[in-house]
Design a protein around this motif. Structure first.
Motif, PDB file in Angstrom:
ATOM      1  N   HIS A   1      42.435  15.812  36.452  1.00  0.00           N
ATOM      2  CA  HIS A   1      42.734  15.013  37.637  1.00  0.00           C
ATOM      3  C   HIS A   1      41.583  15.132  38.627  1.00  0.00           C
ATOM      4  O   HIS A   1      41.116  16.241  38.909  1.00  0.00           O
ATOM      5  N   HIS A   2      41.123  13.999  39.121  1.00  0.00           N
ATOM      6  CA  HIS A   2      40.031  13.967  40.099  1.00  0.00           C
ATOM      7  C   HIS A   2      38.793  14.728  39.599  1.00  0.00           C
ATOM      8  O   HIS A   2      38.101  15.385  40.372  1.00  0.00           O
ATOM      9  N   GLY A   3      38.540  14.657  38.301  1.00  0.00           N
ATOM     10  CA  GLY A   3      37.336  15.267  37.733  1.00  0.00           C
ATOM     11  C   GLY A   3      37.464  16.740  37.393  1.00  0.00           C
ATOM     12  O   GLY A   3      36.491  17.352  36.945  1.00  0.00           O
ATOM     13  N   TYR A   4      38.647  17.329  37.577  1.00  0.00           N
ATOM     14  CA  TYR A   4      38.854  18.753  37.288  1.00  0.00           C
ATOM     15  C   TYR A   4      39.937  18.933  36.228  1.00  0.00           C
ATOM     16  O   TYR A   4      40.953  18.220  36.244  1.00  0.00           O
ATOM     17  N   TYR A   5      39.726  19.913  35.353  1.00  0.00           N
ATOM     18  CA  TYR A   5      40.788  20.352  34.458  1.00  0.00           C
ATOM     19  C   TYR A   5      41.722  21.233  35.282  1.00  0.00           C
ATOM     20  O   TYR A   5      41.321  22.305  35.749  1.00  0.00           O
ATOM     21  N   THR A   6      42.941  20.775  35.499  1.00  0.00           N
ATOM     22  CA  THR A   6      43.858  21.502  36.375  1.00  0.00           C
ATOM     23  C   THR A   6      44.759  22.430  35.571  1.00  0.00           C
ATOM     24  O   THR A   6      45.251  22.078  34.494  1.00  0.00           O
ATOM     25  N   VAL A   7      44.967  23.598  36.108  1.00  0.00           N
ATOM     26  CA  VAL A   7      45.784  24.618  35.458  1.00  0.00           C
ATOM     27  C   VAL A   7      46.494  25.416  36.537  1.00  0.00           C
ATOM     28  O   VAL A   7      46.020  25.513  37.673  1.00  0.00           O
ATOM     29  N   ASN A   8      47.654  25.948  36.211  1.00  0.00           N
ATOM     30  CA  ASN A   8      48.416  26.784  37.144  1.00  0.00           C
ATOM     31  C   ASN A   8      48.545  28.171  36.532  1.00  0.00           C
ATOM     32  O   ASN A   8      49.453  28.436  35.747  1.00  0.00           O
ATOM     33  N   ILE A   9      47.625  29.048  36.896  1.00  0.00           N
ATOM     34  CA  ILE A   9      47.567  30.382  36.272  1.00  0.00           C
ATOM     35  C   ILE A   9      48.422  31.357  37.072  1.00  0.00           C
ATOM     36  O   ILE A   9      48.119  31.672  38.225  1.00  0.00           O
ATOM     37  N   GLN A  10      49.488  31.826  36.452  1.00  0.00           N
ATOM     38  CA  GLN A  10      50.357  32.816  37.084  1.00  0.00           C
ATOM     39  C   GLN A  10      50.173  34.199  36.469  1.00  0.00           C
ATOM     40  O   GLN A  10      50.454  35.210  37.115  1.00  0.00           O
ATOM     41  N   SER A  11      49.718  34.233  35.227  1.00  0.00           N
ATOM     42  CA  SER A  11      49.506  35.522  34.550  1.00  0.00           C
ATOM     43  C   SER A  11      48.459  35.339  33.467  1.00  0.00           C
ATOM     44  O   SER A  11      48.056  34.215  33.153  1.00  0.00           O
ATOM     45  N   GLY A  12      48.013  36.440  32.893  1.00  0.00           N
ATOM     46  CA  GLY A  12      46.993  36.389  31.856  1.00  0.00           C
ATOM     47  C   GLY A  12      46.857  37.728  31.163  1.00  0.00           C
ATOM     48  O   GLY A  12      47.679  38.637  31.348  1.00  0.00           O
ATOM     49  N   ILE A  13      45.798  37.852  30.376  1.00  0.00           N
ATOM     50  CA  ILE A  13      45.537  39.075  29.609  1.00  0.00           C
ATOM     51  C   ILE A  13      44.093  39.494  29.829  1.00  0.00           C
ATOM     52  O   ILE A  13      43.191  38.650  29.857  1.00  0.00           O
ATOM     53  N   SER A  14      43.872  40.782  29.987  1.00  0.00           N
ATOM     54  CA  SER A  14      42.509  41.300  30.123  1.00  0.00           C
ATOM     55  C   SER A  14      42.250  42.376  29.080  1.00  0.00           C
ATOM     56  O   SER A  14      43.163  43.108  28.682  1.00  0.00           O
ATOM     57  N   VAL A  15      41.010  42.434  28.631  1.00  0.00           N
ATOM     58  CA  VAL A  15      40.538  43.505  27.743  1.00  0.00           C
ATOM     59  C   VAL A  15      39.356  44.146  28.453  1.00  0.00           C
ATOM     60  O   VAL A  15      38.290  43.533  28.581  1.00  0.00           O
ATOM     61  N   ILE A  16      39.533  45.380  28.923  1.00  0.00           N
ATOM     62  CA  ILE A  16      38.552  46.041  29.768  1.00  0.00           C
ATOM     63  C   ILE A  16      37.984  47.272  29.070  1.00  0.00           C
ATOM     64  O   ILE A  16      38.735  48.164  28.660  1.00  0.00           O
ATOM     65  N   ASN A  17      36.650  47.298  28.924  1.00  0.00           N
ATOM     66  CA  ASN A  17      35.952  48.443  28.340  1.00  0.00           C
ATOM     67  C   ASN A  17      36.641  48.929  27.061  1.00  0.00           C
ATOM     68  O   ASN A  17      37.048  50.097  26.964  1.00  0.00           O
ATOM     69  N   PRO A  18      36.808  48.049  26.071  1.00  0.00           N
ATOM     70  CA  PRO A  18      37.589  48.419  24.881  1.00  0.00           C
ATOM     71  C   PRO A  18      37.026  49.609  24.114  1.00  0.00           C
ATOM     72  O   PRO A  18      37.800  50.381  23.530  1.00  0.00           O
ATOM     73  N   ASP A  19      35.708  49.787  24.099  1.00  0.00           N
ATOM     74  CA  ASP A  19      35.130  50.923  23.370  1.00  0.00           C
ATOM     75  C   ASP A  19      35.220  52.226  24.147  1.00  0.00           C
ATOM     76  O   ASP A  19      34.972  53.306  23.580  1.00  0.00           O
ATOM     77  N   GLY A  20      35.522  52.134  25.444  1.00  0.00           N
ATOM     78  CA  GLY A  20      35.666  53.334  26.262  1.00  0.00           C
ATOM     79  C   GLY A  20      34.364  54.059  26.547  1.00  0.00           C
ATOM     80  O   GLY A  20      34.388  55.203  27.011  1.00  0.00           O
ATOM     81  N   ASP A  21      33.222  53.406  26.298  1.00  0.00           N
ATOM     82  CA  ASP A  21      31.937  54.073  26.497  1.00  0.00           C
ATOM     83  C   ASP A  21      31.218  53.603  27.767  1.00  0.00           C
ATOM     84  O   ASP A  21      30.030  53.865  27.945  1.00  0.00           O
ATOM     85  N   LEU A  22      31.951  52.901  28.643  1.00  0.00           N
ATOM     86  CA  LEU A  22      31.412  52.511  29.946  1.00  0.00           C
ATOM     87  C   LEU A  22      32.330  53.107  31.017  1.00  0.00           C
ATOM     88  O   LEU A  22      33.097  52.395  31.676  1.00  0.00           O
ATOM     89  N   PRO A  23      32.301  54.423  31.186  1.00  0.00           N
ATOM     90  CA  PRO A  23      33.292  55.085  32.053  1.00  0.00           C
ATOM     91  C   PRO A  23      33.259  54.607  33.501  1.00  0.00           C
ATOM     92  O   PRO A  23      34.315  54.401  34.107  1.00  0.00           O
ATOM     93  N   ASN A  24      32.074  54.421  34.056  1.00  0.00           N
ATOM     94  CA  ASN A  24      31.986  53.985  35.459  1.00  0.00           C
ATOM     95  C   ASN A  24      32.513  52.566  35.633  1.00  0.00           C
ATOM     96  O   ASN A  24      33.289  52.275  36.552  1.00  0.00           O
ATOM     97  N   SER A  25      32.075  51.684  34.753  1.00  0.00           N
ATOM     98  CA  SER A  25      32.534  50.310  34.796  1.00  0.00           C
ATOM     99  C   SER A  25      34.039  50.233  34.554  1.00  0.00           C
ATOM    100  O   SER A  25      34.765  49.517  35.256  1.00  0.00           O
ATOM    101  N   GLY A  26      34.509  50.984  33.573  1.00  0.00           N
ATOM    102  CA  GLY A  26      35.938  51.000  33.274  1.00  0.00           C
ATOM    103  C   GLY A  26      36.772  51.469  34.452  1.00  0.00           C
ATOM    104  O   GLY A  26      37.849  50.921  34.728  1.00  0.00           O
TER     105      GLY A  26
END
Length: 635
Positions: free
Chosen positions: A404-429
């Protein structure tokens, strides 16, 4: 030899026969441009951007469906004994259950299947034999794209000496840049046009860009044994500062080479009453001038675009542009300069606050130019990149109900994240855990956990939004081919080094990036990086992007710009800058933004991190997205 190659390849349409396939189309684009047949040149430029190897990404699921057996076939080919006891056979029952699940999923997708016909094939130019027919189809497709979009295609010109070269040799070789305006400020009234940017300094820019990433890696990859040495630390920061200066100069050189045409990258203005009225008045004056001086369609389009964005062109550049447009007529040259200055003043006098806001520009970027920082040519403009017009058309056709009006519209209420899966970035994690638990605690957040392929396919790809933060793009946890066999339904953020950088797969093969697999799965939008970055800087910018675009678990949260950054960076703790007077989201009506490209534009402007090698690497790929859960559309 070139003529023979051309004749041999003329009967193969978009066939990927090696390096000759792309080069043959680029050669023809050059010939047609020299002969002033811009329409035919654009046709060959569009064909050069799409390879038959791209069909691997686009057609993987359809091919899988074709070869997948159905339940009836399995039972028909089973032996009498198997047919008799298959209901008691757990292994056989699992197969049948999975096939039933897949059938239900396919039937669900068929409700949103692409329309049929020559214009909706993976390669909509497959049946074309003549450039004039191809031009007609391209213009027809461009007319059907959203009226709000400007679409610019960037293509590196033909260079016969690099046909059989390695990618880094092709990237550093000399050449020109075609800038094709497939949709512009006067589309669809006036057809597409293009120009060719040729400059001796381009050779140096190509060479510098070809080694940029490796130069950065040499600076930041420090021997851990020497990392705490004072001299090593001092040299590290000196080298990093010098790299920043080199990158700033490189982008400035690119900007200077493109000038005075940088305004062509600007999109259409928001259509307020005063903007529409002034635009119509300006275009009438442009048409009168062009008819009076017998200017051609190409000149009319360039002048229209310049007039439409005159207040964003410096006076010195207006003078140069006037000379380029009317170099054989001094009187016309002066008139163009005077008119552009007058129109610039008219735009400046417009008092409406929204008059400066513009819709997104879609950049179709040649794989040989994708590592350039094109967004830096107009940092206040919203951009999104795609690989080819073919891909843009396919994404548009599939997601059209939600655009709509040149944008892909979405209503994001929830999602999934995968953060530092290898566990070798301790500070970033630690930092990202602090952010996600604070802002997106209602999401399914996987910290220091390697996701199984089953979880990615059945849960991650079906979520409204997926955020990955770790090494690279996450392709180490799921193959590109598996991604292409799925339908990725949500917006994807890949926060890792080189997460959407294109790579070579071999000597003569086409380049690919993680985003190619996601787009093959019809993922609408991907945000990622063009080159490596430092962990703490990625964490800071990614958290800022997500906090502006995604709805928090509750409103009693502080805008990310108001937290104590030092405490968060060092300890991962989220605290107010002034704990005696914390500022909450309800007090900042303009903090969150629905437009994802607008948020990336803020990053490109250096408003989150001003250091050039931290801010210029983030790009949006696919359709420009708008999250209705944080901001309603103003139209």
């Amino acid at each position: 030899m070139e003529l023979m190659d051309s004749l041999l390849l003329s009967s193969y349409h978009n066939a990927d026969l090696g390096p000759e396939a792309k080069e043959n189309n680029l050669l023809k684009a050059d010939e047609e441009y020299r002969n002033n047949r811009l329409d035919h040149s654009i046709y060959y430029q569009v064909r050069a951007q799409f390879h038959s190897t791209d069909l691997r990404y686009l057609s993987e699921l359809e091919q899988l469906d074709h070869f997948r057996p159905n339940i009836k076939d399995l039972l028909a080919n089973a032996s009498g004994k198997e047919q008799k006891d298959y209901k008691r056979n757990k292994f056989f029952q699992n197969i049948l259950v999975n096939l039933k699940d897949e059938k239900r999923s396919r039937n669900k997708n068929k409700k949103r299947s692409l329309p049929t016909g020559s214009m909706t094939k993976f390669d909509f130019l497959e049946d074309i034999r003549q450039p004039s027919d191809g031009w007609e189809r391209i213009t027809d497709i461009c007319r059907q794209l959203p009226n709000e979009w400007c679409v610019i295609q960037l293509t590196k010109s033909y260079n016969p000496s690099t046909t059989y070269s390695l990618y880094n040799e092709i990237a550093s070789s000399k050449g020109s840049i075609y800038l094709a305006m497939l949709r512009h400020c006067r589309s669809p009234e006036l057809e597409p046009t293009c120009l060719k940017v040729t400059n001796e300094r381009l050779v140096e820019v190509f060479q510098e860009y070809s080694t940029l990433v490796e130069r950065f890696r040499r600076v930041v990859n420090v021997d851990p044994i020497l990392a705490k040495n004072k001299e090593t630390k001092r040299k590290y920061w000196v080298d990093l500062h010098e790299f920043g200066k080199v990158l700033e100069k490189l982008i400035a050189d690119l900007r200077e080479i493109i000038l005075p045409y940088a305004f062509l990258f600007l999109g259409k203005r928001y259509p307020t009453k005063s903007v529409t009225k002034l635009s119509q008045q300006i275009f009438r004056e442009v048409d009168e001038f062009c008819e009076q001086h017998k200017w051609n369609q190409h000149q009319r389009i360039i002048l229209s675009q310049a007039a439409y964005h005159a207040n964003h062109i410096k006076k010195a550049d207006i003078a140069v542009l006037s000379w380029k447009l009317a170099s054989d007529n001094e009187e016309a040259m002066q008139l163009v300069e005077d008119l552009l200055n007058k129109w610039s003043q008219s735009w400046e006098e417009l008092k409406e606050l929204t008059s400066h806001k513009r819709f997104p520009t879609i950049l179709i970027v040649d794989e040989r130019l994708d590592h350039f920082h094109w967004e830096q040519l107009a940092t206040t403009q919203e951009f999104s990149r795609v690989k080819s017009l073919h891909l843009l058309w396919r994404l548009y056709q599939w997601h059209k109900p939600n655009i709509h009006h040149g944008y892909y519209t979405v209503n994001i209420q929830s999602g999934i994240s995968v953060i530092n899966p290898d566990g070798d970035l301790p500070n970033s994690g630690r930092r990202l855990r602090g952010f996600f638990e604070y802002w997106l605690g209602h999401w399914r957040n996987m910290f220091e956990t390697v996701p199984t392929e089953d979880v990615i396919v059945k849960e991650v790809f079906k979520s409204k939004c997926f955020v990955y933060a770790g090494h690279g793009s996450g392709l180490q946890y799921i193959s590109g081919r598996t991604i292409c066999r799925c339908r990725v339904e949500g917006i994807v953020f890949l926060f890792g080094c080189d997460s959407t950088k294109i790579l070579g797969t071999g000597l003569h093969s086409a380049l690919y990036g993680s985003h190619d697999y996601y787009h093959g799965a019809l993922c609408p939008t991907i945000v990622g990086t063009l080159m490596p970055a430092l962990d703490s800087n990625i964490d800071n910018i990614s958290s800022s992007i997500l906090s502006k675009f995604l709805a928090p678990s509750h409103r009693k949260v502080m805008p990310w710009s108001e937290i104590d950054t030092v405490t968060w960076v060092k300890k991962g703790l989220v605290q107010a800058q002034d704990e005696s007077n914390p500022q909450y989201l309800d007090q900042y009506a303009d903090y969150q933004m629905g437009s994802l490209p607008a948020i990336i534009s803020r990053v490109q402007q250096g408003l989150i991190d001003p250091v050039i090698f931290n801010c210029c690497i983030y790009v949006c790929r696919g359709l420009p997205a708008w999250n209705l859960s944080v901001q309603k559309m103003p139209f």
